[in-house]
Design a protein around this motif. Structure first.
Motif, PDB file in Angstrom:
ATOM      1  N   MET A  47      -8.748  12.691   3.696  1.00  0.00           N
ATOM      2  CA  MET A  47      -7.364  12.830   3.736  1.00  0.00           C
ATOM      3  C   MET A  47      -6.812  11.420   2.834  1.00  0.00           C
ATOM      4  SD  MET A  47      -3.870  12.026   4.372  1.00  0.00           S
ATOM      5  CE  MET A  47      -3.842  10.865   5.639  1.00  0.00           C
ATOM      6  N   GLN A  48      -7.317  10.353   3.092  1.00  0.00           N
ATOM      7  CA  GLN A  48      -7.043   9.226   2.356  1.00  0.00           C
ATOM      8  C   GLN A  48      -7.462   9.106   1.060  1.00  0.00           C
ATOM      9  OE1 GLN A  48      -5.045   6.896   3.898  1.00  0.00           O
ATOM     10  NE2 GLN A  48      -5.392   7.089   5.783  1.00  0.00           N
ATOM     11  N   GLY A  49      -8.613   9.587   0.616  1.00  0.00           N
ATOM     12  CA  GLY A  49      -9.274   9.681  -0.539  1.00  0.00           C
ATOM     13  C   GLY A  49      -8.528  10.651  -1.443  1.00  0.00           C
ATOM     14  N   LEU A  50      -7.940  11.906  -0.861  1.00  0.00           N
ATOM     15  CA  LEU A  50      -7.182  12.899  -1.512  1.00  0.00           C
ATOM     16  C   LEU A  50      -5.796  12.285  -2.083  1.00  0.00           C
ATOM     17  CD1 LEU A  50      -7.002  15.735  -2.476  1.00  0.00           C
ATOM     18  CD2 LEU A  50      -5.849  16.360  -0.472  1.00  0.00           C
ATOM     19  N   VAL A  51      -5.334  11.460  -1.136  1.00  0.00           N
ATOM     20  CA  VAL A  51      -3.652  11.101  -1.514  1.00  0.00           C
ATOM     21  C   VAL A  51      -3.940   9.840  -2.441  1.00  0.00           C
ATOM     22  CG1 VAL A  51      -2.550  12.025   0.736  1.00  0.00           C
ATOM     23  CG2 VAL A  51      -3.579   9.644   0.631  1.00  0.00           C
TER      24      VAL A  51
END
Ligand code: KG4
Ligand code: ZN
Length: 355
Positions: A58-62
């Protein structure tokens, strides 16, 4: 409206995002190599791996998409059907995120999301017929609109993907074997009389693939087939007799899917679109034959791109956005739905919704 989608129903951890200008994006972490050692998904390992991977994805995508968490309008998450422990990881994460950001949450039906992924290609024109073919499901739906899906046929035992995988295991092909049967079938010649198309001797739209698996097991036991080295799968090294066998199996499964879809269309002649989705929709012969079938019957044909046939967060983000756009959301205490149970359409009026 920007919607984040979280998928943890089986063995892929995935997070997707839907934005009006950009459409969908997602990241997927596949657990296939981990489960391959056991020849199938181990539920506890799956849950633990989702827990390990989800936040990082999730952190990587945002970060990669330059999204501020504060810009998210909706959090969508797969509610079921799926492995209960695996679902709970995604749902607990999504509920916490929705509470922290003070945004609504939408619990998404995984099967509906697979079919709506067809809209990544072009809009579905309703009413539509939907064939969902995956590792856990073989369902035929009469789709009146994006929320109104009526089940017209389902498998009574193994799903089509499960049949592919179990037959591949009999041939000592790598796991999950559907893809390998597809590849080998493309290099072989099918014998249409080798296997009976299963469960057609009736007038319904249901499926039963377990008999085909038994027929192939008898065939393998009765023939001195060369042993394939599982660890070194190379098309050129696989004997012709195995390629021909894969072609016959592939043909039998695809023809069975087509025949039941033909019956569903006879019962629902008003259909305007034919949607085929789920992992098995990646199969080359499925894509080819269903395109021809739809064209011959004057139907619009939609199948997701190869990347979006398997489990993915993009389809969850997209479906969540569609539901939220209707002013609907889920109550924060919604429960996970395990395999075999229907997912209720128990949405509430979204308290945050503005036209
Ligand atoms: O939709 P999915 O990724 O997971 C479930 O929700 O079940 O589907 C996985 C299934 C597996 O059984 C896999 O072998 C099958 O889809 N599959 C294929 C192909 N690619 C994946 N089956 C036949 N041909 C393929 N090319
Ligand atoms: Zn799936």
């Amino acid at each position: 409206m920007i919607c984040l989608g979280i998928e943890t129903s089986c063995d892929e951890t995935s997070v997707g995002i839907w934005r009006p200008e950009h459409g969908v994006r997602d990241v997927v972490h596949s657990q296939v190599p981990m489960h391959a050692v056991f020849g199938g998904v181990v539920p506890e390992l799956a849950s633990r791996e989702h827990l390990r991977q989800l936040d990082g994805l999730m952190q990587g995508l945002v970060r990669d998409e330059n999204i501020d968490l504060g810009d998210l309008d909706v959090i969508a998450v797969t509610r079921g059907p799926g492995l209960l422990g695996a679902l709970l990881v995604g749902i607990a994460y999504a509920k916490s995120l929705a509470m922290a950001l003070d945004v609504p949450i939408v619990g998404v039906n995984h099967l509906q999301a697979h079919l709506l992924a067809c809209e990544f290609e072009a809009p579905i024109e309703y009413p539509a017929l939907g064939l969902l073919v995956s590792g856990g499901h073989t369902h035929l739906y009469w789709m009146r609109d994006e929320l109104d899906f009526q089940l017209v046929g389902r498998t009574l035992d193994d799903a089509a993907g499960e049949a592919f995988d179990k037959i591949a295991k009999l041939l000592n092909l790598p796991y999950p074997g559907g893809k390998y049967i597809d590849i080998l079938a493309g290099h072989g010649t099918a014998d249409p009389r080798l296997f009976t198309r299963p469960y057609l001797n009736n007038s319904n739209c249901d499926f039963s693939f377990s008999g085909l698996k038994t027929a192939v097991a008898h065939y393998v036991a009765g023939h001195d087939l060369p042993r394939i080295d599982y660890a070194q799968f190379q098309v050129d090294m696989i004997p012709m007799v195995i390629k021909d066998l894969c072609a016959s199996v592939n043909l039998t499964i695809v023809q069975t899917l087509l025949e039941k879809t033909r019956r569903a269309l006879d019962a629902h002649p008003g259909a305007r679109t034919l949607c085929v989705a789920g992992g098995v929709a990646a199969n080359s012969m499925v894509r080819r034959e269903f395109f021809d079938f739809a064209t011959a019957h004057g139907l619009k044909f939609l199948v997701p791109g190869q990347n979006y046939c398997g489990d993915n967060g993009a389809m969850i983000a997209y479906t969540g956005q569609r539901i939220a756009a209707r002013g609907l959301a889920s109550a924060l205490d919604f429960e996970a739905i395990p395999r075999g149970k229907p997912v209720p359409n128990d949405y509430i009026v979204n308290p945050f919704f503005k036209e």
